[in-house]
Design a protein around this motif. Structure first.
Motif, mmCIF file in Angstrom:
data_model
loop_
_atom_site.group_PDB
_atom_site.id
_atom_site.type_symbol
_atom_site.label_atom_id
_atom_site.label_comp_id
_atom_site.label_asym_id
_atom_site.label_seq_id
_atom_site.Cartn_x
_atom_site.Cartn_y
_atom_site.Cartn_z
ATOM 1 N N GLU A 203 -0.270 8.608 1.061
ATOM 2 C CA GLU A 203 -0.886 7.757 1.983
ATOM 3 C C GLU A 203 -0.192 6.438 2.172
ATOM 4 O OE1 GLU A 203 -5.199 5.623 2.239
ATOM 5 O OE2 GLU A 203 -5.260 7.495 1.045
ATOM 6 N N ILE A 204 0.250 6.004 1.099
ATOM 7 C CA ILE A 204 0.899 4.537 1.136
ATOM 8 C C ILE A 204 2.306 4.706 1.752
ATOM 9 C CG2 ILE A 204 1.864 2.953 -0.267
ATOM 10 C CD1 ILE A 204 -0.468 3.419 -2.172
ATOM 11 N N THR A 205 3.095 5.747 1.182
ATOM 12 C CA THR A 205 4.416 5.857 1.881
ATOM 13 C C THR A 205 4.395 6.071 3.210
ATOM 14 O OG1 THR A 205 4.553 8.228 0.867
ATOM 15 C CG2 THR A 205 5.655 6.534 -0.303
ATOM 16 N N ILE B 79 9.598 -5.108 0.286
ATOM 17 C CA ILE B 79 8.165 -4.548 0.093
ATOM 18 C C ILE B 79 7.944 -4.267 -1.066
ATOM 19 C CG2 ILE B 79 6.965 -2.360 0.862
ATOM 20 C CD1 ILE B 79 8.820 -2.189 3.255
ATOM 21 N N LYS B 80 6.481 -4.524 -1.385
ATOM 22 C CA LYS B 80 5.936 -4.440 -2.913
ATOM 23 C C LYS B 80 6.053 -3.116 -3.393
ATOM 24 C CE LYS B 80 3.326 -8.488 -3.061
ATOM 25 N NZ LYS B 80 1.788 -9.094 -3.462
ATOM 26 N N HIS B 81 6.108 -2.652 -4.480
ATOM 27 C CA HIS B 81 6.289 -1.347 -5.074
ATOM 28 C C HIS B 81 5.104 -0.614 -4.786
ATOM 29 C CE1 HIS B 81 4.884 -2.397 -8.867
ATOM 30 N NE2 HIS B 81 4.953 -1.257 -9.360
ATOM 31 N N ILE B 82 5.207 0.746 -4.842
ATOM 32 C CA ILE B 82 4.062 1.494 -4.218
ATOM 33 C C ILE B 82 2.717 1.360 -5.174
ATOM 34 C CG2 ILE B 82 3.267 3.875 -3.894
ATOM 35 C CD1 ILE B 82 6.411 4.123 -3.138
ATOM 36 N N TYR B 83 3.115 1.560 -6.436
ATOM 37 C CA TYR B 83 2.030 1.290 -7.331
ATOM 38 C C TYR B 83 1.335 0.111 -7.187
ATOM 39 C CZ TYR B 83 -0.802 1.923 -11.684
ATOM 40 O OH TYR B 83 -1.609 1.886 -12.598
ATOM 41 N N SER B 84 1.713 -1.009 -6.957
ATOM 42 C CA SER B 84 1.319 -2.341 -6.956
ATOM 43 C C SER B 84 0.221 -2.214 -5.707
ATOM 44 C CB SER B 84 2.068 -3.374 -6.976
ATOM 45 O OG SER B 84 2.950 -3.802 -5.750
ATOM 46 N N PHE C 159 -7.008 0.344 -4.882
ATOM 47 C CA PHE C 159 -7.921 0.877 -5.705
ATOM 48 C C PHE C 159 -8.985 -0.096 -6.145
ATOM 49 C CE2 PHE C 159 -9.340 2.341 -9.881
ATOM 50 C CZ PHE C 159 -9.918 3.576 -9.478
ATOM 51 N N ALA C 160 -8.247 -1.222 -6.808
ATOM 52 C CA ALA C 160 -9.250 -2.353 -7.063
ATOM 53 C C ALA C 160 -10.033 -2.830 -6.117
ATOM 54 C CB ALA C 160 -8.225 -3.372 -7.769
ATOM 55 N N GLN C 161 -9.678 -3.093 -4.902
ATOM 56 C CA GLN C 161 -10.483 -3.831 -3.933
ATOM 57 C C GLN C 161 -10.994 -2.825 -2.716
ATOM 58 O OE1 GLN C 161 -7.507 -6.516 -2.176
ATOM 59 N NE2 GLN C 161 -7.161 -7.322 -4.112
ATOM 60 N N GLN C 162 -10.924 -1.519 -3.204
ATOM 61 C CA GLN C 162 -11.291 -0.516 -2.358
ATOM 62 C C GLN C 162 -11.198 -0.646 -0.802
ATOM 63 O OE1 GLN C 162 -15.011 1.276 -3.490
ATOM 64 N NE2 GLN C 162 -13.990 1.153 -5.471
ATOM 65 N N LEU C 163 -9.843 -0.827 -0.585
ATOM 66 C CA LEU C 163 -9.463 -0.980 0.678
ATOM 67 C C LEU C 163 -8.670 0.159 1.252
ATOM 68 C CD1 LEU C 163 -8.256 -4.777 0.325
ATOM 69 C CD2 LEU C 163 -9.898 -4.138 1.444
#
Ligand code: MN
Length: 749
Positions: A219-221, A259-264, A270-274
């Motif tokens: 989803e992120i990539t 670009i920030k790394h994928i896990y971040s 996940f943390a902000q439910q976005l």
């Protein structure tokens, strides 16, 4: 920098999908060593490669490549980290002790004891099994790996080994992919982080995430890929803006976006439910300058160019992170209204951030020699240096050991849990660390399957098993010397005190009773509830057991105690100013004659028809545990035993002797007034809703007031009449369920 900038996160991590020719890998390693700054004896490195190739000759990687290609790849990562020749040689040999007939002796003979020790260290770490998924266990395991690696290079090679295994994880079974990825996420990425190796940490996290949550990863990539043009354009624009301003102001700076790394990004979602559309700061910028003053100058300019987001400025330059990381972080809002983070640092700080402990090492062994201030980067390195003032750079590298956990030892339970003990700990410490019951009933211990004595000193990684028996005699006094942990010693002492206490109480009671009989008294005379409090006070003990223990122990004599009891008993019988207590005593004498009568549903022990008042502070109702207080002149007031006023007085000893036993009569038809405090989010209609609920429950409401208390909250106080606790609880539950109600509680509890 260009390579990092253009590394679009969306293309990471690429799996290596080809059968590798070892000679090709060797050439790549050789080229990398030659382009680096550390001179190496290439014959020795080649010899290590050939030795590994021969030792692993019969093994193949899952992709079909000869096994030695893994050794070469691991060594190449080590070279990229700027480590020394011994590290590269050890990396080439890192699996020979584990996987081939080669021994520590063999490696030592050919490549020296440093290399042999490192390889053996890596082998030990490889054998540690990761079983538990609990956070605390993971932390213990991380510490244990660090502690087991007596030489930091062991950890660095283990991390490089894991990184290459993650890069080739596609060939493993799905089960193995999941286990290894979870282990990497829980154990190795945090270790890389602790050592300050940002780049490797990120890659480990992203590659693990790929297997742990493929959909989330994709989803992120995908989202990043579809936005890549926009993001690249945005980064180019901001880069240019910042670079131009730095040039104008005469600050030598390298500016780049990434670009920030994928896990971040994943963690943020996940943390902000976005979903990804809700995360604006997908990219971040770095400004690398030459000096610390320039860091702050650059910061000022950036805050002048863009609007800073309040609360997001962090100064890790003046206060570095524990792993040595330094940078100034700020988040600003660009002209498009998109927030982005900017990290400002010097080149020194940058190298430390990227390579962590390895970068530090690079300074030490490279041509630049020892740089001033380097020692500050790692507290533990500094401690080491202090201990070895005379050491030169080469020797420093040789002796670079992790002493972070020098005073701790980590061992396993048979089920694989890691137990953290002080260095020098014995099976006694282990047993008490499991549970005091295990310690107290221990009859034997074994370490790694072999029976050991209780003074056996445990080593990192030992598997310890304890044999217990119900008929165990309990700890012996010399265990206090053998136990290294204060908690084990405390538990052993407690055992002795408790065991002794029971014996003492038994023996003291016998002596006390005998002495009473000699004086024509019986236990019943003393234990009478009406006189006992006065006697305890006279004897200055909190309970009779305490007195018996003291007599049994010899701290008090039975004769003296009984004399005092006699004194007090005659004193109590002396008629003087009549107090409520006297009245109680009088009534007590008569109470056998007739049944007690309840007043307002309350039975006061030894006292009939006295005035009963229910305290306003805690408003007890039938079903509550209660206690009575003899007031001066107005009878007995009833409190809940969890009433704060009661507890406070009990604690301070104030009002001693005036608290008396009371109980609820079995049947009462009375109604009791009680008070509830409600905290709720301020909203219209709240009072109406509370009133409606009370009405629906047929509650008899005596008062209902509410007021705003700021913070968009209001409180309400409800006074109701109820029959008993059950009815009150029903009311509380219903009020608690009203929308916006945060808390319903009773007064004074
Ligand atoms: Mn390996």
């Amino acid at each position: 920098m260009a390579d990092e900038k253009k590394t679009a996160a969306a293309q990471l991590p690429e799996q290596e999908h080809k059968t590798v020719d070892p000679e090709e890998s060797w050439r790549s390693l050789e080229a990398k060593i030659k382009s680096g700054s550390i001179a190496m004896d290439m014959d020795r490195v080649r010899a290590a490669y050939e030795y590994a190739a021969a030792a692993h000759a019969s093994q193949k990687r899952r992709d079909g490549s000869p096994y030695v290609t893994h050794c070469l790849a691991t060594a190449e990562i080590i070279v990229e980290q700027g480590l020394d020749e011994d590290s590269v040689v050890a990396a080439l040999l890192h699996d020979v002790i584990e996987d081939t007939p080669a021994t520590h002796e063999d490696v030592k003979k050919l490549f020296g004891s440093t290399v042999a020790d490192i390889v053996e260290g890596v082998t030990k770490l490889t054998r540690v099994q990761w079983t538990s998924h609990e956070e605390e266990q993971a932390e213990n395991l991380r510490k244990m790996l660090m502690a087991m690696a007596k030489d930091i290079r062991v950890i660095l090679i283990k991390i490089a080994d894991r990184l290459h295994n993650m890069r080739t994880m596609d060939y493993q079974s799905q089960e193995k992919q999941l286990i290894k990825s979870a282990e990497t996420m829980e154990i190795y990425a945090p270790i890389a982080h602790r050592l300050g190796m940002q780049k490797i940490k990120w890659e480990l996290e992203d590659r693990s995430l790929y297997y742990l949550d493929r959909e989330g990863y994709k989803e992120i990539t995908d989202a990043l890929s579809s936005r890549m043009d926009t993001l690249t354009a945005f980064m180019d624009k901001v880069e240019k803006q910042i670079q131009q301003r730095m040039d104008e102001e005469g600050i030598k700076a390298t500016v780049y976006g990434r670009i920030k790394h994928i896990y971040s990004i994943y963690r943020k979602m996940f943390a902000q439910q976005l979903d990804i559309n809700g995360i604006f700061d997908l990219c971040a910028f770095r400004v690398i300058v030459d000096s610390i003053p320039d860091c702050y100058n650059a910061l000022g300019m950036i805050h002048d160019m863009y609007k800073p987001v309040p609360g997001r400025f962090k100064d890790y330059v003046s206060t570095p992170k524990p792993n040595g990381y330094q940078s100034v972080h700020t988040t600003v809002i660009g002209s498009e209204g998109i927030p982005f983070e900017v990290q400002i640092r010097t080149w020194d700080m940058h190298l430390t951030a990227e390579y962590g402990v390895a970068a530090h090492w690079k300074y030490k062994s490279g041509e630049q020699g020892v740089k001033e201030g380097d020692e500050e980067k790692f507290a533990w390195v500094r401690r080491l240096l202090e201990a070895q003032q005379e050491t030169d750079a080469t020797e420093f590298v040789h002796d670079l050991k992790i002493d972070m956990f020098a005073d701790e030892v980590f061992v396993f339970t048979p089920s694989g849990d890691v137990i953290n003990l002080p260095a020098g700990a014995t099976p006694i410490d282990f047993a008490y660390a499991i549970h005091s019951g295990v310690g107290n009933s221990m009859v034997g211990a074994s370490v790694n399957g072999r029976i050991v004595t209780f003074d056996h000193v445990l080593q990192n990684g030992d598997i310890v098993e304890v044999r217990t028996s119900k008929s165990a005699p309990g700890p012996s006094r010399d265990w206090l010397q053998l136990a290294k942990s204060s908690s084990a010693r405390t538990k052993i002492k407690q055992w002795f005190k408790r065991e002794r206490r029971e014996e003492n109480i038994q023996c003291g009671r016998d002596m006390f009773e005998a002495e009473l009989r000699r004086n024509g008294l019986s236990m019943a005379d003393v234990m009478d509830e009406d006189v006992l409090p006065a006697i305890l006070k006279k004897l200055s003990v909190p309970s009779m057991d305490e007195l018996y223990a003291a007599i049994g122990y010899g701290g008090q004599t039975a004769v003296r105690s009984v004399n005092r009891v006699k004194d007090e008993l005659s004193h109590l019988k002396k008629p003087e100013k009549r107090t409520v207590l006297d009245k109680i005593n009088e009534q007590a004498e008569k109470r056998v004659a007739r049944p007690q009568k309840a007043v307002h549903g309350i039975l006061v022990e030894g006292l009939d028809n006295c005035l009963i008042k229910f305290s306003k502070c805690c408003t007890p109702v039938p079903g509550d545990d209660i206690v009575g207080f003899i007031t001066r002149g107005s009878g007995v007031s009833i409190h809940r035993t969890d009433c704060q006023n009661y507890l406070r007085q009990r604690m301070s000893g104030e009002g001693d002797g005036r608290w008396i036993h009371v109980s609820w009569a079995e049947k009462t038809t009375d109604l009791y007034i009680t008070t509830l405090h409600i905290l709720a989010k301020e909203r219209s209609g709240l009072i109406m809703d509370i009133a409606t609920v009370l009405n629906a429950l047929n509650a008899k409401v005596r008062g209902l007031t509410a007021r705003d208390v700021g913070n968009d909250q209001s409180t309400a106080v409800v006074t109701v009449e109820v029959r008993d606790l059950d009815e009150l609880r029903a009311i509380m539950n219903r009020i608690g369920a009203i929308r916006g109600v945060i808390e319903v509680r009773r007064a004074s509890s």
